[in-house]
Structure formats: C-alpha cells, structure tokens
Design a protein around this motif. Structure first.
Motif, PDB file in Angstrom:
ATOM      1  N   MET A   1       0.849  -1.174   0.000  1.00 45.11           N
ATOM      2  CA  MET A   1       0.000   0.000   0.000  1.00 45.11           C
ATOM      3  C   MET A   1       0.893   1.235   0.000  1.00 45.11           C
ATOM      4  O   MET A   1       1.796   1.351   0.806  1.00 45.11           O
ATOM      5  N   ARG A   2       0.606   2.118  -0.867  1.00 47.04           N
ATOM      6  CA  ARG A   2       1.400   3.334  -0.966  1.00 47.04           C
ATOM      7  C   ARG A   2       1.013   4.322   0.131  1.00 47.04           C
ATOM      8  O   ARG A   2      -0.133   4.370   0.587  1.00 47.04           O
ATOM      9  N   LYS A   3       1.981   5.122   0.551  1.00 43.81           N
ATOM     10  CA  LYS A   3       1.714   6.127   1.574  1.00 43.81           C
ATOM     11  C   LYS A   3       0.736   7.175   1.060  1.00 43.81           C
ATOM     12  O   LYS A   3      -0.001   7.774   1.834  1.00 43.81           O
ATOM     13  N   HIS A   4       0.734   7.377  -0.257  1.00 45.41           N
ATOM     14  CA  HIS A   4      -0.173   8.364  -0.857  1.00 45.41           C
ATOM     15  C   HIS A   4      -1.632   8.010  -0.569  1.00 45.41           C
ATOM     16  O   HIS A   4      -2.446   8.885  -0.292  1.00 45.41           O
ATOM     17  N   TYR A   5      -1.959   6.720  -0.622  1.00 45.78           N
ATOM     18  CA  TYR A   5      -3.338   6.308  -0.380  1.00 45.78           C
ATOM     19  C   TYR A   5      -3.754   6.548   1.061  1.00 45.78           C
ATOM     20  O   TYR A   5      -4.867   6.995   1.332  1.00 45.78           O
ATOM     21  N   VAL A   6      -2.870   6.262   1.985  1.00 44.90           N
ATOM     22  CA  VAL A   6      -3.179   6.480   3.397  1.00 44.90           C
ATOM     23  C   VAL A   6      -3.324   7.974   3.673  1.00 44.90           C
ATOM     24  O   VAL A   6      -4.253   8.404   4.364  1.00 44.90           O
ATOM     25  N   ARG A   7      -2.419   8.769   3.118  1.00 42.16           N
ATOM     26  CA  ARG A   7      -2.480  10.212   3.306  1.00 42.16           C
ATOM     27  C   ARG A   7      -3.763  10.792   2.722  1.00 42.16           C
ATOM     28  O   ARG A   7      -4.410  11.636   3.346  1.00 42.16           O
ATOM     29  N   THR A   8      -4.156  10.315   1.554  1.00 45.08           N
ATOM     30  CA  THR A   8      -5.393  10.793   0.930  1.00 45.08           C
ATOM     31  C   THR A   8      -6.605  10.443   1.784  1.00 45.08           C
ATOM     32  O   THR A   8      -7.496  11.278   1.977  1.00 45.08           O
ATOM     33  N   SER A   9      -6.646   9.235   2.306  1.00 49.41           N
ATOM     34  CA  SER A   9      -7.770   8.830   3.157  1.00 49.41           C
ATOM     35  C   SER A   9      -7.827   9.668   4.428  1.00 49.41           C
ATOM     36  O   SER A   9      -8.907  10.038   4.890  1.00 49.41           O
ATOM     37  N   LEU A  10      -6.667   9.968   5.013  1.00 47.56           N
ATOM     38  CA  LEU A  10      -6.650  10.811   6.217  1.00 47.56           C
ATOM     39  C   LEU A  10      -7.128  12.229   5.919  1.00 47.56           C
ATOM     40  O   LEU A  10      -7.877  12.809   6.718  1.00 47.56           O
ATOM     41  N   ILE A  11      -6.714  12.779   4.798  1.00 50.80           N
ATOM     42  CA  ILE A  11      -7.150  14.127   4.436  1.00 50.80           C
ATOM     43  C   ILE A  11      -8.659  14.157   4.223  1.00 50.80           C
ATOM     44  O   ILE A  11      -9.344  15.081   4.680  1.00 50.80           O
ATOM     45  N   VAL A  12      -9.188  13.140   3.560  1.00 47.89           N
ATOM     46  CA  VAL A  12     -10.638  13.057   3.350  1.00 47.89           C
ATOM     47  C   VAL A  12     -11.357  12.943   4.693  1.00 47.89           C
ATOM     48  O   VAL A  12     -12.369  13.612   4.929  1.00 47.89           O
TER      49      VAL A  12
END
Length: 62
Positions: A1-12
């Motif tokens: 899992m890329r860090k980008h996906y986790v960061r995007t989910s947290l921002i949302v």
C-alpha cells in the motif's frame, strides 16, 4: 500500500470531520464531536477501501 493512499484517506477523513462538525453544530446536535467523529470514521473507511481496491486492480492488471 502506498503512503499516498493512506495520506489521501486521512485528508478526506479530516475534511469530512470539519464539515460534519459545522453542520451538526448548526443543527443543534447534543453531541456534535461524537457525531462528527462517527461520520468521519465511516467516510475514512470507505475511502480507504476504495483506494485499496483501486491499488489491487492496478497490481492485478484489471
């Protein structure tokens, strides 16, 4: 899992928490923080699942 996906989910999740907090305060909810956290958690989980499924499709070539 890329860090980008986790960061995007947290921002949302944080954005939905702030929006739902303002809406629940405006509506006069007795517990706007709890309601905002609940709504934000549900949206966070949905966005995380969506990005996880998207990542899985990219890896499998669908």
């Amino acid at each position: 899992m890329r860090k980008h996906y986790v960061r995007t989910s947290l921002i949302v999740g944080v954005a939905v928490f702030v929006i739902s907090l303002f809406v629940l305060v405006a509506l006069g909810s007795p517990a706007p923080y709890v309601g905002g956290l609940f709504i934000a958690f549900i949206v966070f989980e949905i966005s995380f699942y969506h990005l996880f499924a998207k990542n899985r499709e990219e890896r499998n070539g669908f």
